[in-house]
Write a protein that holds these residues in place. Sequence first.
Motif, PDB file in Angstrom:
ATOM      1  N   ALA A  38     -10.054   7.046  -0.340  1.00  0.00           N
ATOM      2  CA  ALA A  38      -9.230   6.169  -1.182  1.00  0.00           C
ATOM      3  C   ALA A  38      -7.781   6.159  -0.712  1.00  0.00           C
ATOM      4  CB  ALA A  38      -9.319   6.612  -2.642  1.00  0.00           C
ATOM      5  N   ALA A  39      -7.257   7.341  -0.378  1.00  0.00           N
ATOM      6  CA  ALA A  39      -5.883   7.410   0.137  1.00  0.00           C
ATOM      7  C   ALA A  39      -5.773   6.631   1.444  1.00  0.00           C
ATOM      8  CB  ALA A  39      -5.462   8.865   0.335  1.00  0.00           C
ATOM      9  N   GLY A  40      -6.794   6.720   2.276  1.00  0.00           N
ATOM     10  CA  GLY A  40      -6.798   5.972   3.531  1.00  0.00           C
ATOM     11  C   GLY A  40      -6.801   4.478   3.311  1.00  0.00           C
ATOM     12  N   VAL A  41      -7.587   4.022   2.363  1.00  0.00           N
ATOM     13  CA  VAL A  41      -7.643   2.589   2.058  1.00  0.00           C
ATOM     14  C   VAL A  41      -6.280   2.107   1.556  1.00  0.00           C
ATOM     15  CG1 VAL A  41      -8.672   0.894   0.490  1.00  0.00           C
ATOM     16  CG2 VAL A  41     -10.130   2.539   1.690  1.00  0.00           C
ATOM     17  N   LEU A  42      -5.623   2.892   0.719  1.00  0.00           N
ATOM     18  CA  LEU A  42      -4.285   2.513   0.236  1.00  0.00           C
ATOM     19  C   LEU A  42      -3.279   2.452   1.385  1.00  0.00           C
ATOM     20  CD1 LEU A  42      -4.098   4.550  -3.082  1.00  0.00           C
ATOM     21  CD2 LEU A  42      -4.309   2.061  -2.830  1.00  0.00           C
ATOM     22  N   ALA A  43      -3.343   3.424   2.276  1.00  0.00           N
ATOM     23  CA  ALA A  43      -2.430   3.427   3.425  1.00  0.00           C
ATOM     24  C   ALA A  43      -2.689   2.212   4.318  1.00  0.00           C
ATOM     25  CB  ALA A  43      -2.581   4.721   4.220  1.00  0.00           C
ATOM     26  N   LEU A  44      -3.955   1.885   4.530  1.00  0.00           N
ATOM     27  CA  LEU A  44      -4.273   0.709   5.349  1.00  0.00           C
ATOM     28  C   LEU A  44      -3.760  -0.573   4.699  1.00  0.00           C
ATOM     29  CD1 LEU A  44      -7.834   1.787   6.463  1.00  0.00           C
ATOM     30  CD2 LEU A  44      -5.872   1.413   7.974  1.00  0.00           C
ATOM     31  N   GLY A  45      -3.847  -0.649   3.375  1.00  0.00           N
ATOM     32  CA  GLY A  45      -3.278  -1.804   2.674  1.00  0.00           C
ATOM     33  C   GLY A  45      -1.767  -1.869   2.819  1.00  0.00           C
ATOM     34  N   ALA A  46      -1.115  -0.718   2.761  1.00  0.00           N
ATOM     35  CA  ALA A  46       0.345  -0.675   2.930  1.00  0.00           C
ATOM     36  C   ALA A  46       0.740  -1.157   4.318  1.00  0.00           C
ATOM     37  CB  ALA A  46       0.862   0.741   2.682  1.00  0.00           C
ATOM     38  N   TYR A  47      -0.062  -0.812   5.317  1.00  0.00           N
ATOM     39  CA  TYR A  47       0.203  -1.295   6.674  1.00  0.00           C
ATOM     40  C   TYR A  47       0.287  -2.821   6.692  1.00  0.00           C
ATOM     41  CZ  TYR A  47      -1.547  -3.579  10.856  1.00  0.00           C
ATOM     42  OH  TYR A  47      -1.744  -4.477  11.855  1.00  0.00           O
ATOM     43  N   GLY A  48      -0.648  -3.474   6.009  1.00  0.00           N
ATOM     44  CA  GLY A  48      -0.657  -4.932   5.980  1.00  0.00           C
ATOM     45  C   GLY A  48       0.628  -5.512   5.416  1.00  0.00           C
ATOM     46  N   PHE A  49       1.193  -4.854   4.421  1.00  0.00           N
ATOM     47  CA  PHE A  49       2.448  -5.335   3.843  1.00  0.00           C
ATOM     48  C   PHE A  49       3.631  -5.072   4.762  1.00  0.00           C
ATOM     49  CE2 PHE A  49      -0.012  -5.255  -0.087  1.00  0.00           C
ATOM     50  CZ  PHE A  49       0.313  -6.504  -0.582  1.00  0.00           C
ATOM     51  N   VAL A  50       3.670  -3.921   5.380  1.00  0.00           N
ATOM     52  CA  VAL A  50       4.788  -3.583   6.267  1.00  0.00           C
ATOM     53  C   VAL A  50       4.905  -4.613   7.389  1.00  0.00           C
ATOM     54  CG1 VAL A  50       5.656  -1.884   7.933  1.00  0.00           C
ATOM     55  CG2 VAL A  50       4.786  -1.126   5.717  1.00  0.00           C
ATOM     56  N   ALA A  51       3.783  -5.025   7.924  1.00  0.00           N
ATOM     57  CA  ALA A  51       3.803  -5.995   9.024  1.00  0.00           C
ATOM     58  C   ALA A  51       4.485  -7.302   8.629  1.00  0.00           C
ATOM     59  CB  ALA A  51       2.379  -6.262   9.508  1.00  0.00           C
ATOM     60  N   THR A  52       4.437  -7.661   7.356  1.00  0.00           N
ATOM     61  CA  THR A  52       5.036  -8.928   6.915  1.00  0.00           C
ATOM     62  C   THR A  52       6.561  -8.909   6.971  1.00  0.00           C
ATOM     63  OG1 THR A  52       5.162  -8.358   4.552  1.00  0.00           O
ATOM     64  CG2 THR A  52       3.097  -9.339   5.354  1.00  0.00           C
ATOM     65  N   PHE A  53       7.169  -7.746   7.118  1.00  0.00           N
ATOM     66  CA  PHE A  53       8.621  -7.644   7.171  1.00  0.00           C
ATOM     67  C   PHE A  53       9.187  -7.809   8.582  1.00  0.00           C
ATOM     68  CE2 PHE A  53       7.564  -5.378   3.251  1.00  0.00           C
ATOM     69  CZ  PHE A  53       8.379  -6.080   2.367  1.00  0.00           C
ATOM     70  N   GLN A  54       8.325  -7.982   9.581  1.00  0.00           N
ATOM     71  CA  GLN A  54       8.809  -8.223  10.938  1.00  0.00           C
ATOM     72  C   GLN A  54       9.621  -9.522  10.954  1.00  0.00           C
ATOM     73  OE1 GLN A  54       8.926  -6.658  13.756  1.00  0.00           O
ATOM     74  NE2 GLN A  54       7.544  -4.945  13.382  1.00  0.00           N
TER      75      GLN A  54
END
Length: 112
Positions: A38-54
């Motif tokens: 579950a923690a891994g899935v949350l971290a992977l979701g956070a990755y998707g959001f971080v990429a949008t700030f490029q």
Amino acid sequence: MTVARSILLFAVAALFEIGGAWLVWQGWREHRGLWWIAAGVLALGAYGFVATFQPDPNFGRILAAYGGVFVAGSLAWGMVVDKFRPDRWDVIGAAICVVGVAVIMYAPRTPS
């Protein structure tokens, strides 16, 4: 400043994606349980959001460049967390990927 911000965002994204994948791996392959997954899935979701700030607006360019960051970052993660020792071919391949990231993201472009 834009290049520095972009590099920082790539580093944060790498921590979230590689760390998230590692947590899922630990939860499933190493039998640490669903909380790790579950923690891994949350971290992977956070990755998707971080990429949008490029700063670059092109999804394909960002994701393609991030692929090179992922390659180098995965080897670095393995070295630090799992005590993996890359061979010279791993290092050469990762260096090629990082050069590719620089070309994709930071080469001068003429406005279209």
